[in-house]
Write an enzyme that holds these catalytic residues in place. Structure first.
Site, PDB file in Angstrom:
ATOM      1  N   CYS A 123       3.905 -15.231   0.732  1.00 37.15           N
ATOM      2  CA  CYS A 123       2.498 -15.111   0.824  1.00 37.15           C
ATOM      3  C   CYS A 123       1.938 -15.272  -0.298  1.00 37.15           C
ATOM      4  O   CYS A 123       2.342 -14.705  -1.414  1.00 37.15           O
ATOM      5  CB  CYS A 123       2.136 -13.641   1.348  1.00 37.15           C
ATOM      6  SG  CYS A 123       0.336 -13.372   1.621  1.00 37.15           S
ATOM      7  N   ASP A 152     -10.476 -11.570  18.373  1.00 40.46           N
ATOM      8  CA  ASP A 152     -10.896 -10.650  17.237  1.00 40.46           C
ATOM      9  C   ASP A 152      -9.847  -9.403  17.688  1.00 40.46           C
ATOM     10  O   ASP A 152      -9.511  -9.315  18.699  1.00 40.46           O
ATOM     11  CB  ASP A 152     -12.405 -10.347  17.531  1.00 40.46           C
ATOM     12  CG  ASP A 152     -12.556  -9.071  18.591  1.00 40.46           C
ATOM     13  OD1 ASP A 152     -12.453  -9.606  19.862  1.00 40.46           O
ATOM     14  OD2 ASP A 152     -12.773  -8.032  18.439  1.00 40.46           O
ATOM     15  N   CYS A 202      -1.267 -14.500  -1.240  1.00 37.35           N
ATOM     16  CA  CYS A 202      -2.756 -14.038  -1.313  1.00 37.35           C
ATOM     17  C   CYS A 202      -2.402 -12.905  -2.690  1.00 37.35           C
ATOM     18  O   CYS A 202      -1.727 -12.954  -3.390  1.00 37.35           O
ATOM     19  CB  CYS A 202      -2.753 -12.881  -0.187  1.00 37.35           C
ATOM     20  SG  CYS A 202      -2.153 -11.053  -0.283  1.00 37.35           S
ATOM     21  N   HIS A 239      -4.216  -8.168   2.511  1.00 40.30           N
ATOM     22  CA  HIS A 239      -3.045  -9.182   2.695  1.00 40.30           C
ATOM     23  C   HIS A 239      -2.788  -9.230   4.092  1.00 40.30           C
ATOM     24  O   HIS A 239      -2.685 -10.572   4.713  1.00 40.30           O
ATOM     25  CB  HIS A 239      -1.666  -8.271   2.570  1.00 40.30           C
ATOM     26  CG  HIS A 239      -0.356  -8.884   2.863  1.00 40.30           C
ATOM     27  ND1 HIS A 239       0.141  -9.953   2.538  1.00 40.30           N
ATOM     28  CD2 HIS A 239       0.178  -8.540   4.239  1.00 40.30           C
ATOM     29  CE1 HIS A 239       1.182 -10.185   3.183  1.00 40.30           C
ATOM     30  NE2 HIS A 239       1.419  -9.263   4.184  1.00 40.30           N
ATOM     31  N   ASP A 256     -20.792  -8.094  19.355  1.00 37.79           N
ATOM     32  CA  ASP A 256     -20.082  -7.609  20.735  1.00 37.79           C
ATOM     33  C   ASP A 256     -21.499  -6.982  21.421  1.00 37.79           C
ATOM     34  O   ASP A 256     -22.244  -6.330  20.549  1.00 37.79           O
ATOM     35  CB  ASP A 256     -19.117  -6.788  20.407  1.00 37.79           C
ATOM     36  CG  ASP A 256     -18.228  -6.589  21.914  1.00 37.79           C
ATOM     37  OD1 ASP A 256     -18.806  -7.071  22.766  1.00 37.79           O
ATOM     38  OD2 ASP A 256     -17.324  -5.987  21.598  1.00 37.79           O
ATOM     39  N   CYS A 259      -0.218 -10.134  -2.933  1.00 35.62           N
ATOM     40  CA  CYS A 259       1.168 -10.532  -3.135  1.00 35.62           C
ATOM     41  C   CYS A 259       1.241 -11.223  -4.357  1.00 35.62           C
ATOM     42  O   CYS A 259       2.782 -11.197  -5.073  1.00 35.62           O
ATOM     43  CB  CYS A 259       1.766 -11.333  -1.810  1.00 35.62           C
ATOM     44  SG  CYS A 259       1.727 -10.577  -0.409  1.00 35.62           S
TER      45      CYS A 259
HETATM   46 ZN   LIG Z   1       0.151 -11.221   0.895  1.00 35.58          ZN
END
Ligand SMILES: [Zn+2]
Length: 375
Positions: free
Chosen positions: A301, A263, A303, A332, A91, A306
Site C-alpha cells: 500500500c 457505499d 497510503c 488506510h 440517502d 503505510c
Molecule cells: Zn495503507
C-alpha cells in the site's frame, strides 16, 4: 446528471463510465465513503481528496433530525456546511426510518416515526423527502422507500413494494430538476416482485436505479443471484447503485454483475476497532503478533499511513484508544477501497476484469483464516 458508459468488459457484465453532476464528475465503478452525519468519520475532506475520493454519501434522515435542514440551508447548503466541494449523494433515510427509529407507521402518503435521538414524532411524505434533499443541496437524491429485513413474507414484500412504487411515482412527478433522482428497486428476494419494481421504475425514467433491500440478512449467494437478475433487467444507459454492500469481495462480485456505485459504513467502522484490509486479506492490528512488528499495515500500500507508521505503533494507538489510531486505520481502509475500484476500472478498460478479480480474491484467501473471516 448524466452517465457516459466508456468501457464494457467482454467476459462479464463489468463496465466503467463517467457520471457527471453540476458539481463535477466521478468515475465508475465507484466506492462512496459514508458520511452519515455530514462527516466521513475521522477523516477531513482534504484527506478524502488526497485518497482520491470523488463522491461521498450523506444521510438525509440523520441531517433532517440533527442539525436540521433549515440550519444547513441557512448556512449555504450541505457542501458549504461540511466543506466538501465535490458531488454528494444523499440517502433518503427510508432505511434508517425502518431500521433505527421507532413506532414507524406507513400510509399511502408517507411514514410517521419517532426520532431515535429524542423520541419526537415526525411524519414525512415522499415529497417531503425530496424537498429535504433539495434544500440540503444534494447532487444525487434517493426516493423514499420501504426497506424490509430478511426474511419477509411474499405478502408483506408485495405490500411494501406497492407503497414504494407509489412513492417513486409521486417523487418523480414532483421533481424534474437538474439534480439526479434515483428510483430504488425493492421486492425482497422474490424475483417476480423485483421484476415488477424494475418495470414500473423504468417507466418513470429515473436518472439512475438503486438496488435496495439487500445485505439485510439474506444468504450471500441469494444476494448475488438477485443482483444479477435485477441488473439484467435494468437499462444499460443508466447508473446502478448497490446500496449498503461494500466488502472488497462483494464490491468485485457487484462490479462483475454490472454495478456502478457502492457505499458501505463497514470499512470505516471496522477500522475503528483495528481491522484493516490488505491485499493479502483482512488483519486485526490488535493481535499480539503485531506487538513488535516494524512493518507497515500493508507493504503493497502506498497510503500516508503505510508510508509513515508501523503496525506496532498503530496497534499501540488502538489499544490506548488514541484518536490518531482510528484516523490512520480509517485512512488506510478508504485508500484500499479507492485503489480497489481504480484498479477494477483499469482492468475493465484492458478487458481483463475477471483475471484481476480472481487474482485479488486468491490473494485474500491466503490470509483469510488469520482473523477467521473472509474478505
Ligand atoms: Zn495503507
Amino acid at each position: 446528471m448524466e452517465f457516459h458508459l466508456t468501457h464494457e468488459d467482454s467476459k462479464s457484465k463489468a463496465r466503467s463510465g463517467i457520471i457527471s453532476t453540476p458539481r463535477g464528475n466521478f468515475n465508475s465503478p465507484v466506492f462512496m465513503p459514508v458520511g452519515t452525519q455530514g462527516t466521513v468519520k475521522a477523516m477531513s475532506p482534504e484527506e478524502l481528496q488526497t485518497i482520491g475520493v470523488e463522491i461521498i454519501l450523506c444521510n438525509a434522515y440523520h441531517l433532517y433530525l440533527r442539525p436540521g435542514w433549515q440550519i444547513i440551508k441557512k448556512l449555504g447548503g450541505l457542501h458549504s456546511f461540511i466543506n466538501w466541494p465535490g458531488p454528494i449523494l444523499t440517502d433518503s433515510g427510508g432505511y434508517q426510518i425502518f431500521s433505527i427509529s421507532s413506532l414507524q407507521k406507513t400510509n399511502e402518503e408517507g411514514v410517521s416515526f419517532r426520532s431515535h435521538i429524542d423520541g419526537s414524532e415526525h411524519f414525512l411524505t415522499a415529497q417531503d423527502v425530496v424537498d429535504i434533499q433539495v434544500r440540503l443541496d444534494s447532487d444525487i437524491m434517493m426516493v423514499l422507500d420501504e426497506c424490509l429485513a430478511y426474511p419477509a413474507s411474499f405478502e408483506r414484500a408485495k405490500e411494501a413494494l406497492r407503497r414504494t412504487l407509489n412513492w417513486a411515482k409521486t417523487s418523480r412527478n414532483y421533481y424534474r430538476g437538474e439534480k439526479g433522482l434515483f428510483g430504488i428497486v425493492q421486492g425482497s428476494t422474490f424475483k417476480d416482485l423485483r421484476k415488477k419494481a424494475v418495470d414500473e421504475l423504468i417507466k418513470l425514467n429515473f436518472d439512475g436505479y438503486a438496488l435496495g433491500g439487500l445485505s439485510v440478512g439474506e444468504p450471500y449467494n441469494l444476494r448475488f443471484e438477485i443482483i444479477s437478475f435485477v441488473n439484467m433487467l435494468l437499462p444499460t444507459e443508466k447508473p446502478r447503485y448497490l446500496m449498503g454492500v461494500g466488502t472488497p469481495g462483494e464490491i468485485l462480485e457487484g462490479i462483475e454483475r454490472g454495478v456502478d456505485m457502492f457505499d458501505c459504513a463497514m470499512p470505516t467502522r471496522i477500522a475503528r476497532t483495528g481491522t484493516v484490509f490488505t491485499w493479502n486479506g483482512k488483519v486485526n492490528i490488535r493481535n499480539a503478533r503485531h506487538k513488535e512488528d516494524n512493518a507497515p499495515l500493508d507493504a503493497l500500500c502506498s497510503c500516508y499511513t503505510c508510508k509513515n507508521y508501523t503496525r506496532a505503533y498503530i496497534r499501540h494507538l488502538i489499544w490506548a484508544r488514541e484518536i490518531l489510531g482510528i484516523r490512520l486505520t480509517s485512512y488506510h481502509n478508504l485508500h484500499f477501497l479507492a485503489s480497489l475500484v481504480r484498479k477494477a476500472r483499469m482492468a475493465i478498460k484492458k478487458n481483463s476484469f475477471m483475471h484481476f478479480k480472481q487474482e485479488v480474491i486468491d490473494n485474500f484467501k491466503n490470509l483469510k483464516n488469520e482473523e477467521g473471516n473472509n474478505v
